[in-house]
Scaffold this motif. Structure first.
Motif, PDB file in Angstrom:
ATOM      1  N   GLU A  79       0.933  -1.335  -0.063  1.00 60.07           N
ATOM      2  CA  GLU A  79      -0.072   0.010  -0.076  1.00 60.07           C
ATOM      3  C   GLU A  79       0.684   1.387  -0.085  1.00 60.07           C
ATOM      4  N   ILE A  80       1.991   1.224   0.492  1.00 61.56           N
ATOM      5  CA  ILE A  80       2.934   2.374   0.616  1.00 61.56           C
ATOM      6  C   ILE A  80       3.673   2.751  -0.493  1.00 61.56           C
ATOM      7  N   VAL A  81       3.969   1.531  -1.292  1.00 60.26           N
ATOM      8  CA  VAL A  81       4.405   1.640  -2.555  1.00 60.26           C
ATOM      9  C   VAL A  81       3.525   2.151  -3.626  1.00 60.26           C
ATOM     10  N   GLU A  82       2.279   1.665  -3.557  1.00 61.32           N
ATOM     11  CA  GLU A  82       1.094   2.033  -4.415  1.00 61.32           C
ATOM     12  C   GLU A  82       0.993   3.928  -4.211  1.00 61.32           C
ATOM     13  N   ALA A  83       1.151   4.234  -3.195  1.00 59.51           N
ATOM     14  CA  ALA A  83       0.833   5.703  -2.708  1.00 59.51           C
ATOM     15  C   ALA A  83       2.055   6.576  -2.859  1.00 59.51           C
ATOM     16  N   ASN A  84       3.299   5.730  -3.107  1.00 55.70           N
ATOM     17  CA  ASN A  84       4.408   6.743  -3.270  1.00 55.70           C
ATOM     18  C   ASN A  84       5.474   6.116  -4.315  1.00 55.70           C
ATOM     19  N   PRO A  85       5.059   5.911  -5.636  1.00 54.58           N
ATOM     20  CA  PRO A  85       5.739   5.135  -6.390  1.00 54.58           C
ATOM     21  C   PRO A  85       6.996   6.117  -6.691  1.00 54.58           C
ATOM     22  N   GLU A  86       7.005   7.359  -6.533  1.00 57.82           N
ATOM     23  CA  GLU A  86       8.381   8.199  -6.870  1.00 57.82           C
ATOM     24  C   GLU A  86       9.420   7.761  -6.043  1.00 57.82           C
ATOM     25  N   LYS A  87       9.161   7.388  -4.672  1.00 54.72           N
ATOM     26  CA  LYS A  87      10.204   6.898  -3.744  1.00 54.72           C
ATOM     27  C   LYS A  87      11.076   5.964  -4.162  1.00 54.72           C
TER      28      LYS A  87
ATOM     29  N   ARG B 205      10.524  -5.550  -3.567  1.00 57.09           N
ATOM     30  CA  ARG B 205       9.414  -6.601  -3.437  1.00 57.09           C
ATOM     31  C   ARG B 205       8.714  -5.755  -2.313  1.00 57.09           C
ATOM     32  N   THR B 206       7.252  -6.503  -2.483  1.00 57.89           N
ATOM     33  CA  THR B 206       6.441  -5.993  -1.005  1.00 57.89           C
ATOM     34  C   THR B 206       6.061  -7.178  -0.284  1.00 57.89           C
ATOM     35  N   GLY B 207       5.801  -6.796   0.982  1.00 54.59           N
ATOM     36  CA  GLY B 207       5.557  -7.771   2.044  1.00 54.59           C
ATOM     37  C   GLY B 207       5.040  -7.123   3.280  1.00 54.59           C
ATOM     38  N   ASN B 208       4.203  -7.614   4.128  1.00 55.83           N
ATOM     39  CA  ASN B 208       3.859  -7.175   5.281  1.00 55.83           C
ATOM     40  C   ASN B 208       4.627  -7.304   6.668  1.00 55.83           C
ATOM     41  N   TYR B 209       5.304  -6.086   6.966  1.00 60.12           N
ATOM     42  CA  TYR B 209       6.096  -6.057   8.079  1.00 60.12           C
ATOM     43  C   TYR B 209       5.648  -5.366   9.343  1.00 60.12           C
ATOM     44  N   GLN B 210       4.952  -4.422   9.202  1.00 60.56           N
ATOM     45  CA  GLN B 210       4.579  -3.628  10.102  1.00 60.56           C
ATOM     46  C   GLN B 210       3.478  -4.465  10.878  1.00 60.56           C
ATOM     47  N   GLN B 211       4.051  -4.953  12.310  1.00 63.93           N
ATOM     48  CA  GLN B 211       3.316  -5.719  13.290  1.00 63.93           C
ATOM     49  C   GLN B 211       2.650  -6.870  12.538  1.00 63.93           C
ATOM     50  N   ASN B 212       3.529  -7.558  11.711  1.00 64.67           N
ATOM     51  CA  ASN B 212       3.168  -8.677  10.960  1.00 64.67           C
ATOM     52  C   ASN B 212       4.225  -9.491  10.388  1.00 64.67           C
ATOM     53  N   ILE B 213       4.257 -10.694  10.210  1.00 63.42           N
ATOM     54  CA  ILE B 213       5.284 -11.527   9.952  1.00 63.42           C
ATOM     55  C   ILE B 213       4.891 -12.037   8.517  1.00 63.42           C
ATOM     56  N   GLN B 214       4.096 -11.872   7.749  1.00 62.74           N
ATOM     57  CA  GLN B 214       3.949 -12.353   6.507  1.00 62.74           C
ATOM     58  C   GLN B 214       5.234 -12.147   5.609  1.00 62.74           C
ATOM     59  N   PHE B 215       6.077 -10.915   6.013  1.00 63.08           N
ATOM     60  CA  PHE B 215       7.156 -10.645   5.133  1.00 63.08           C
ATOM     61  C   PHE B 215       8.404 -11.647   5.186  1.00 63.08           C
ATOM     62  N   ILE B 216       8.168 -12.543   6.173  1.00 67.18           N
ATOM     63  CA  ILE B 216       9.247 -13.517   6.364  1.00 67.18           C
ATOM     64  C   ILE B 216       9.244 -14.401   5.216  1.00 67.18           C
ATOM     65  N   ASP B 217       8.113 -14.973   4.651  1.00 68.25           N
ATOM     66  CA  ASP B 217       7.913 -15.744   3.754  1.00 68.25           C
ATOM     67  C   ASP B 217       8.460 -15.259   2.307  1.00 68.25           C
ATOM     68  N   VAL B 218       8.223 -13.906   2.241  1.00 70.79           N
ATOM     69  CA  VAL B 218       8.534 -13.241   1.020  1.00 70.79           C
ATOM     70  C   VAL B 218      10.089 -13.166   0.894  1.00 70.79           C
TER      71      VAL B 218
ATOM     72  N   VAL C  32       3.969   6.314   5.776  1.00 68.08           N
ATOM     73  CA  VAL C  32       4.687   5.541   6.333  1.00 68.08           C
ATOM     74  C   VAL C  32       3.992   4.139   6.894  1.00 68.08           C
ATOM     75  N   VAL C  33       2.794   4.302   6.923  1.00 69.77           N
ATOM     76  CA  VAL C  33       1.894   3.510   7.726  1.00 69.77           C
ATOM     77  C   VAL C  33       0.914   2.638   6.951  1.00 69.77           C
ATOM     78  N   HIS C  34       0.672   1.344   7.124  1.00 67.81           N
ATOM     79  CA  HIS C  34      -0.352   0.694   6.241  1.00 67.81           C
ATOM     80  C   HIS C  34      -1.688   0.821   6.951  1.00 67.81           C
ATOM     81  N   SER C  35      -2.771   0.871   6.121  1.00 66.27           N
ATOM     82  CA  SER C  35      -3.956   1.108   6.761  1.00 66.27           C
ATOM     83  C   SER C  35      -4.592   0.207   7.479  1.00 66.27           C
ATOM     84  N   ARG C  36      -4.363  -1.042   7.597  1.00 67.77           N
ATOM     85  CA  ARG C  36      -4.833  -1.935   8.253  1.00 67.77           C
ATOM     86  C   ARG C  36      -4.708  -1.794   9.633  1.00 67.77           C
TER      87      ARG C  36
END
Length: 411
Positions: free
Chosen positions: A32-40, A50-63, A184-188
């Motif tokens: 979501e952060i990449v989509e909102a700020n592609p220029e960064k 690559r994208t993955g959930n790391y904010q209070q989330n461990i889904q990024f580990i698999d990525v 900086v923050v995901h909306s979940r």
């Protein structure tokens, strides 16, 4: 060298352009952060994103485990406060150098830090975990306190309280503080904890430290100014000076306390940014982050010492030798514009700023026609100028001259 950066840090990337060996930077970010700020993420230093959930989330580990099958990372760094825990967790899982788990637990949660330091020879404010308004009312005894989230960044929700009638509004405001999700923050839904502390008056400083094998190899002390110095109830930072002009006795006490923190929290390897208040009672630890400092402090350190703190950070993680730069040759500062509320109709003196020989860089985050609101956190500051000089007195005069010649016409 293959560097994994969890959450992009553009300052870090810019400094890596001068790294002595070829470096491939791989960035993991929330989708979501990449989509909102592609220029960064169009920076030429980024080899792959690559994208993955790391904010209070461990889904990024698999990525990252899947990525690691084809790219053998040599070091892992957090690009922001919210990725510190994730960077540590993955670095540790693949056997790379990182700070110790105890240190990371303290540096990512102010409540944990207070508890970990409670038996150390380090001064701290009195504190209490706050779960409800009643908890806050119980902690307040009539003397000034500060309410803050324990696991957020950029002065979000940090509020000064010195009157009983302000307790309710402060609690509601801190709980409802919203960061700009496009930054900086995901909306979940994320879980925030809260802490109240006695307000410590005094000089505000930060200490930036490079740590290798649990020993400090570089310290810098930065003098800090916040919006609270202007009688605001908020604490957004409005200026920094590198190095701080403080007595040697205060400097020595700060370094002694910082080394106490490093040794007892088993920091191991990395870069620390700690914040302190100094008064006649000594140096009080306010907080400590296990990442690079923000507010262009690395740029100030470079201008003052010609020392690339990001490069030293990487050398720590790679267990390479780090050369201490010794004494600074310049004094540098960043100064954020402080404007009254209203509608901005004109900025005068832009050419003065652009042509000043002591100005290293500057930026305006506002333009004619914008509504100027009260600064409540670091995300809604209005621009800055960065300058350097040979002495603190010369620097002070330069800053005064710029503030006098750059005018914001507000109605």
């Amino acid at each position: 060298m293959n560097l994994l950066m969890i959450s992009v840090n553009r300052s870090f990337l810019n400094f890596l352009k001068g790294y002595p060996e070829k470096i491939n930077v791989y960035v993991l970010e929330e989708d979501e952060i990449v989509e909102a700020n592609p220029e960064k993420y169009s920076n030429s230093m980024i080899t792959e994103l690559r994208t993955g959930n790391y904010q209070q989330n461990i889904q990024f580990i698999d990525v990252l485990n899947d990525w690691y099958k084809t790219v053998k990372f040599d070091a892992v760094v957090p690009g922001s406060e919210y990725s510190v825990h994730a960077a540590h967790l993955f670095a540790k899982s693949i056997g790379l150098k990182t700070s110790g788990t105890k240190a990371i637990d303290g540096f990512t949660n102010k409540l944990n830090l207070r508890r970990l330091c409670s038996n150390l020879n380090i001064l701290q404010p009195k504190f209490s975990q706050i779960n409800t308004l009643n908890d806050l009312c119980t902690f307040f005894t009539g003397t000034p306190i500060v309410l803050k989230p324990a696991n957020r960044q950029a002065s979000m929700g940090v509020i000064f309280i010195n009157k009983e009638e302000d307790l309710h509004s402060a609690w509601v405001e801190s709980k409802n503080s919203i960061e700009d999700n496009k930054v900086v923050v995901h909306s979940r839904e994320l879980q925030w904890e809260y802490i109240a502390e006695e307000f410590i008056d005094g000089i505000e400083v930060s200490v930036e430290s490079i740590v290798k094998d649990n020993n400090s190899v570089f310290h810098n002390v930065t003098l800090k100014k916040t919006i609270h110095n202007s009688n605001s109830k908020y604490f957004a930072e409005t200026g920094h000076i590198v190095p701080a002009d403080i007595p040697f006795s205060q400097y020595s006490q700060l370094i002694k306390s910082k080394n106490e923190l490093i040794k007892n929290l088993d920091v191991g390897f990395g870069l620390l940014h700690s914040e302190w208040k100094i008064n006649e009672s000594g140096a009080y630890l306010i907080e400590c982050a296990g990442r690079a400092p923000g507010d262009m402090i690395p740029e100030l350190i470079y201008e003052s010492y010609k020392f690339n703190i990001y490069e030293a950070y990487l050398k720590s993680l790679l267990n390479k030798e780090i050369e201490n730069p010794g004494k600074n040759t310049y004094i540098s500062s960043i100064n954020y514009f402080e404007l009254k509320k209203g509608r901005l109709i004109e900025i005068r003196g832009k050419s003065y700023l652009a042509n000043h020989p002591s100005v290293v860089s500057y930026n305006f985050n506002v333009k004619e026609g914008d509504e100027i609101k009260e600064i409540t956190n670091s995300w809604n500051r209005l621009g800055y100028f960065l300058v350097k000089a040979k002495t603190h007195e010369e620097l002070k005069q330069i800053v005064q001259d710029i503030n006098k010649n750059v005018e914001f016409m507000i109605v």
